[in-house]
Design a protein around this motif. Structure first.
Motif, short mmCIF file in Angstrom:
data_model
loop_
_atom_site.label_atom_id
_atom_site.label_comp_id
_atom_site.label_asym_id
_atom_site.label_seq_id
_atom_site.Cartn_x
_atom_site.Cartn_y
_atom_site.Cartn_z
N GLU A 1 0.83 -1.20 0.00
CA GLU A 1 0.00 0.00 0.00
C GLU A 1 0.87 1.25 0.00
O GLU A 1 1.98 1.26 0.54
CB GLU A 1 -0.91 0.05 1.23
CG GLU A 1 -1.90 -1.08 1.35
CD GLU A 1 -1.48 -2.09 2.39
OE1 GLU A 1 -2.35 -2.78 2.96
OE2 GLU A 1 -0.26 -2.19 2.63
N TRP B 1 -10.46 -3.09 0.36
CA TRP B 1 -9.80 -2.22 1.35
C TRP B 1 -10.55 -2.38 2.67
O TRP B 1 -11.78 -2.30 2.70
CB TRP B 1 -9.84 -0.77 0.91
CG TRP B 1 -8.92 -0.46 -0.21
CD1 TRP B 1 -9.21 -0.40 -1.55
CD2 TRP B 1 -7.52 -0.15 -0.12
NE1 TRP B 1 -8.10 -0.08 -2.27
CE2 TRP B 1 -7.04 0.08 -1.42
CE3 TRP B 1 -6.63 -0.03 0.96
CZ2 TRP B 1 -5.71 0.40 -1.68
CZ3 TRP B 1 -5.31 0.28 0.70
CH2 TRP B 1 -4.85 0.50 -0.61
N ARG C 1 -10.21 -1.17 6.98
CA ARG C 1 -9.55 -0.20 7.86
C ARG C 1 -9.77 -0.60 9.31
O ARG C 1 -10.73 -1.29 9.65
CB ARG C 1 -10.07 1.22 7.64
CG ARG C 1 -11.50 1.46 8.07
CD ARG C 1 -11.95 2.87 7.70
NE ARG C 1 -13.33 3.12 8.07
CZ ARG C 1 -14.02 4.17 7.67
NH1 ARG C 1 -13.46 5.08 6.86
NH2 ARG C 1 -15.27 4.33 8.05
N ARG D 1 -11.17 -4.54 12.69
CA ARG D 1 -10.96 -4.24 11.27
C ARG D 1 -12.31 -4.36 10.55
O ARG D 1 -13.05 -5.31 10.77
CB ARG D 1 -9.94 -5.21 10.67
CG ARG D 1 -9.40 -4.80 9.34
CD ARG D 1 -8.24 -5.71 8.92
NE ARG D 1 -7.09 -5.58 9.82
CZ ARG D 1 -5.91 -6.15 9.58
NH1 ARG D 1 -5.73 -6.88 8.47
NH2 ARG D 1 -4.93 -6.01 10.44
N VAL E 1 -5.80 2.70 10.14
CA VAL E 1 -4.86 2.03 9.25
C VAL E 1 -5.67 1.31 8.18
O VAL E 1 -6.58 0.53 8.50
CB VAL E 1 -3.97 1.04 10.02
CG1 VAL E 1 -3.01 0.35 9.04
CG2 VAL E 1 -3.19 1.75 11.11
N TYR E 2 -5.35 1.58 6.95
CA TYR E 2 -6.07 1.00 5.81
C TYR E 2 -5.24 -0.14 5.23
O TYR E 2 -4.06 0.02 4.93
CB TYR E 2 -6.32 2.07 4.75
CG TYR E 2 -7.46 3.00 5.13
CD1 TYR E 2 -7.33 3.89 6.19
CD2 TYR E 2 -8.67 2.97 4.44
CE1 TYR E 2 -8.37 4.72 6.56
CE2 TYR E 2 -9.72 3.80 4.80
CZ TYR E 2 -9.57 4.67 5.87
OH TYR E 2 -10.61 5.50 6.22
N TYR E 3 -5.90 -1.29 5.09
CA TYR E 3 -5.23 -2.49 4.62
C TYR E 3 -5.81 -2.94 3.27
O TYR E 3 -7.03 -3.00 3.10
CB TYR E 3 -5.42 -3.64 5.61
CG TYR E 3 -4.77 -3.41 6.95
CD1 TYR E 3 -5.48 -2.82 7.99
CD2 TYR E 3 -3.45 -3.79 7.18
CE1 TYR E 3 -4.90 -2.62 9.23
CE2 TYR E 3 -2.85 -3.59 8.42
CZ TYR E 3 -3.59 -3.00 9.44
OH TYR E 3 -3.01 -2.80 10.66
N TRP F 1 -2.88 -10.03 2.75
CA TRP F 1 -3.01 -8.69 3.33
C TRP F 1 -1.75 -7.89 3.06
O TRP F 1 -0.64 -8.43 3.07
CB TRP F 1 -3.21 -8.76 4.84
CG TRP F 1 -4.51 -9.36 5.26
CD1 TRP F 1 -4.75 -10.66 5.59
CD2 TRP F 1 -5.76 -8.67 5.42
NE1 TRP F 1 -6.07 -10.83 5.92
CE2 TRP F 1 -6.71 -9.62 5.85
CE3 TRP F 1 -6.17 -7.35 5.25
CZ2 TRP F 1 -8.05 -9.29 6.09
CZ3 TRP F 1 -7.48 -7.02 5.50
CH2 TRP F 1 -8.41 -7.98 5.91
N GLY G 1 -0.42 -2.25 5.52
CA GLY G 1 -1.23 -1.17 6.06
C GLY G 1 -0.67 0.21 5.77
O GLY G 1 0.55 0.38 5.67
N GLN H 1 -1.31 4.30 7.09
CA GLN H 1 -1.97 5.16 8.08
C GLN H 1 -2.65 6.33 7.38
O GLN H 1 -2.02 7.03 6.57
CB GLN H 1 -0.97 5.68 9.10
CG GLN H 1 -1.57 6.63 10.13
CD GLN H 1 -2.51 5.94 11.09
OE1 GLN H 1 -2.23 4.86 11.61
NE2 GLN H 1 -3.69 6.56 11.31
#
Length: 114
Positions: A6, A36, A38, A45, A92-94, A104, A107, A109
Motif C-alpha cells: 500500500e 480495502w 480499515r 478491522r 490504518v487502511y489495509y 493482506w 497497512g 496510516q
C-alpha cells in the motif's frame, strides 16, 4: 508468494482527499475479490470497499458517495479514492486480496484532523 504494497496514506484536514494505492506482485485477475479494510484504534478491522473480478463494487454505508474503489489491471494495482474525509475515517487502511488464500498488505496510516 503474493505481496501487496500500500501507499498514499498521510495526514489531511477534514474535507480533504487522499488516494490509496495497492500494488500486487501478481496478476490481480488471479484474485476473485480485492478489497480495502480499515482499523481504527480500539476497533475491529472493517470492510471499506471491495471490487470483484467482474468489476462489481461494494461499499460500507459510512463511505458511500465519498470513496471510490477502482483498479488498473495493466499495473496490477487497486486504488481507493477518498473524498470529503472525516475524522472518523482515521485508521490504518489495509489492502486485501482473496483467491484460494487471503492476502493482506502491511497497512497505510490515514489521519484526518478536524
Amino acid at each position: 508468494q503474493v505481496q501487496l504494497v500500500e501507499s498514499g496514506g498521510g495526514l489531511v484536514q477534514a474535507g480533504g482527499s487522499l488516494r490509496l494505492s495497492c500494488a500486487a506482485s501478481g496478476n490481480i485477475f488471479s484474485f476473485h475479490t480485492m478489497a480495502w479494510y480499515r482499523q481504527a484504534p480500539g476497533n475491529e478491522r472493517e470492510l471499506v470497499a471491495d471490487i470483484t473480478k467482474s468489476g462489481s463494487t461494494n461499499y460500507a454505508d459510512s463511505v458511500k458517495g465519498r470513496f471510490t474503489i477502482s483498479r488498473d489491471t495493466a499495473k496490477n494495482t487497486v486504488y481507493l479514492q477518498m473524498n470529503s474525509l472525516k475524522p472518523e475515517d482515521t485508521g490504518v487502511y489495509y489492502c486485501n486480496a482473496q483467491a484460494f488464500h487471503i492476502y493482506w498488505g502491511q497497512g497505510a496510516q490515514v489521519t484526518v484532523s478536524s
